[in-house]
Design a protein around this motif. Structure first.
Motif, PDB file in Angstrom:
ATOM      1  N   ASP A 118       0.808  -1.220   0.000  1.00  0.00           N
ATOM      2  CA  ASP A 118       0.000   0.000   0.000  1.00  0.00           C
ATOM      3  C   ASP A 118       0.842   1.271   0.000  1.00  0.00           C
ATOM      4  O   ASP A 118       0.289   2.373  -0.076  1.00  0.00           O
ATOM      5  CB  ASP A 118      -0.948   0.022   1.204  1.00  0.00           C
ATOM      6  CG  ASP A 118      -0.233  -0.218   2.517  1.00  0.00           C
ATOM      7  OD1 ASP A 118       0.756  -0.972   2.529  1.00  0.00           O
ATOM      8  OD2 ASP A 118      -0.652   0.346   3.543  1.00  0.00           O
ATOM      9  N   ILE A 122      -1.454   3.731  -6.494  1.00  0.00           N
ATOM     10  CA  ILE A 122      -2.674   2.925  -6.525  1.00  0.00           C
ATOM     11  C   ILE A 122      -2.705   1.971  -7.714  1.00  0.00           C
ATOM     12  O   ILE A 122      -3.355   0.916  -7.671  1.00  0.00           O
ATOM     13  CB  ILE A 122      -3.925   3.847  -6.550  1.00  0.00           C
ATOM     14  CG1 ILE A 122      -5.207   3.029  -6.367  1.00  0.00           C
ATOM     15  CG2 ILE A 122      -3.968   4.661  -7.834  1.00  0.00           C
ATOM     16  CD1 ILE A 122      -5.305   2.302  -5.058  1.00  0.00           C
ATOM     17  N   LYS A 162      -3.912   2.754   2.262  1.00  0.00           N
ATOM     18  CA  LYS A 162      -4.835   3.098   1.172  1.00  0.00           C
ATOM     19  C   LYS A 162      -5.579   1.847   0.731  1.00  0.00           C
ATOM     20  O   LYS A 162      -5.121   0.717   0.945  1.00  0.00           O
ATOM     21  CB  LYS A 162      -4.095   3.730  -0.015  1.00  0.00           C
ATOM     22  CG  LYS A 162      -3.056   2.855  -0.669  1.00  0.00           C
ATOM     23  CD  LYS A 162      -2.584   3.463  -1.994  1.00  0.00           C
ATOM     24  CE  LYS A 162      -1.793   4.733  -1.811  1.00  0.00           C
ATOM     25  NZ  LYS A 162      -0.365   4.483  -1.505  1.00  0.00           N
TER      26      LYS A 162
END
Length: 281
Positions: A118, A122, A162
Motif C-alpha cells: 500500500d 494505486i 490506502k
C-alpha cells in the motif's frame, strides 16, 4: 506440508489456517494489521517452517510494478556502445531480473514477500494482476515469455494506508491480524524473553494495555514496541514497583520513548497523569 508456526513466532489458529488456505488455493496471501503485529516476520517464519528460500521485495512510494519483473538499462547499453564494448550486441546483458522473475525462475518453490504494497501508487497492484494470476510475463526487449517453474508462495503485507483495487483483492486470500490479547501477548513475550521476571511482565502489560486504551493517542504502541521496551527494562534492571508508581516528576513510565513515538502523545499522557494526581488529593 502445512504451516504450524515456529518456536520464534506465535501464530493464532486463524493465521495458520489462512496461510495453509492460501497455499492450497495457490493464491497470494494478503495480510493486513497494525504496524508492528508481525506481518513481515510471518513470511520469514513461513519460509523457515516449510524449509523454503525467502525472497523479499520491499515496496516504496517510488516502486513500480515493472521493477518486480525486470528493468532494462538502456543508459548503460548506450554508454557501452560509445566505448565499443562487445557486450552491447547481447541485450540480455542489460536486463536486470526483478524479484518476481527470480521467484518464477527458481528451481524449487520459494516464498516471495511483497512487503507494504500500500506504499506504492494505486496502480501498482493492478499492474501485477496478470503476473500474479497467470504466473507469467513477457520480456519485450528479448521476446521471451517467462513462466514460473514452480508457483511461489506469495505473502503480501499492507498497513491499510490506502484501499487496494477490487480486482486485486479478488485474486488474494485475505487475513487481518488482530492485535494480540493479553494471553497471546504473554506467549509472544515468553518466546522472546523466556527468563524474564513474571512481576515485571505483569506490571509492564498493565501499563502497556492502559496506554493502548487511550482513544486520543495519535499512535498506539505496537507489539514490537512492547518487546523493545521490555528489553530496555531488563537491561536497566528496572524494578516492577517502578512501573506501578511512575516517576512523580514527569508521571510517565520509565524509558517511555520505546512506547510513545511523538510529542503529542507524551504531552497528553503527562496531562492525564497530572489530572489524576490532582483528583486524588
Amino acid at each position: 506440508m502445512a504451516f504450524t508456526g515456529t518456536e520464534r513466532y506465535v501464530a493464532t489458529d486463524e493465521l495458520r489456517m489462512a496461510v495453509n488456505a492460501a497455499v492450497t488455493l495457490e493464491r497470494p496471501l494478503l495480510v493486513k494489521g497494525e504496524p508492528g503485529t508481525g506481518k513481515t516476520m510471518l513470511a520469514e517464519e513461513v519460509a523457515a517452517s516449510l524449509g523454503k528460500r525467502l525472497l523479499r521485495w520491499h515496496v516504496k512510494s517510488t516502486t513500480k510494478a515493472q521493477q518486480g519483473l525486470y528493468e532494462y538499462d538502456a543508459v548503460s547499453r548506450l554508454r557501452d556502445s560509445q566505448l565499443g564494448d562487445e557486450k552491447v550486441y547481447d541485450i540480455k546483458n542489460y536486463i536486470k531480473k526483478g524479484m518476481l522473475w527470480e521467484a518464477f525462475d527458481a528451481d524449487e518453490q520459494v516464498v516471495l514477500l511483497i512487503d507494504e504494497i500500500d506504499k506504492a501508487d494505486i496502480e501498482f497492484p493492478n499492474d501485477l494482476l496478470v503476473e500474479l494470476d497467470k504466473m507469467e510475463f513477457f520480456v519485450y526487449e528479448t521476446g521471451e515469455r517467462i513462466q514460473a517453474k514452480h508457483r511461489p508462495i506469495i505473502i503480501i503485507t499492507s498497513n491499510n494506508e490506502k484501499e487496494l483495487p477490487d480486482a486485486f483483492l479478488r485474486r488474494c486470500f485475505f487475513h487481518y491480524i488482530n492485535f494480540p490479547d493479553r494471553d497471546t501477548m504473554q506467549q509472544i513475550i515468553d518466546v522472546h524473553y523466556p527468563d524474564i521476571r513474571d512481576d515485571l511482565v505483569h506490571e509492564a502489560l498493565e501499563v502497556f494495555f492502559k496506554v493502548r486504551e487511550l482513544n486520543s493517542l495519535k499512535k498506539k504502541p505496537s507489539t514490537s514496541e512492547l518487546i523493545d521496551w521490555l528489553k530496555l527494562l531488563v537491561a536497566d534492571d528496572i524494578p516492577a514497583e517502578l512501573l506501578q508508581t511512575p516517576n512523580a516528576k514527569d508521571a510517565l513510565p520509565p524509558l517511555y520513548g520505546a512506547l510513545l513515538k511523538n510529542e503529542q502523545d507524551v504531552h497528553m499522557l503527562q496531562r492525564l497523569a497530572f489530572m489524576a494526581r490532582r483528583d486524588n488529593r
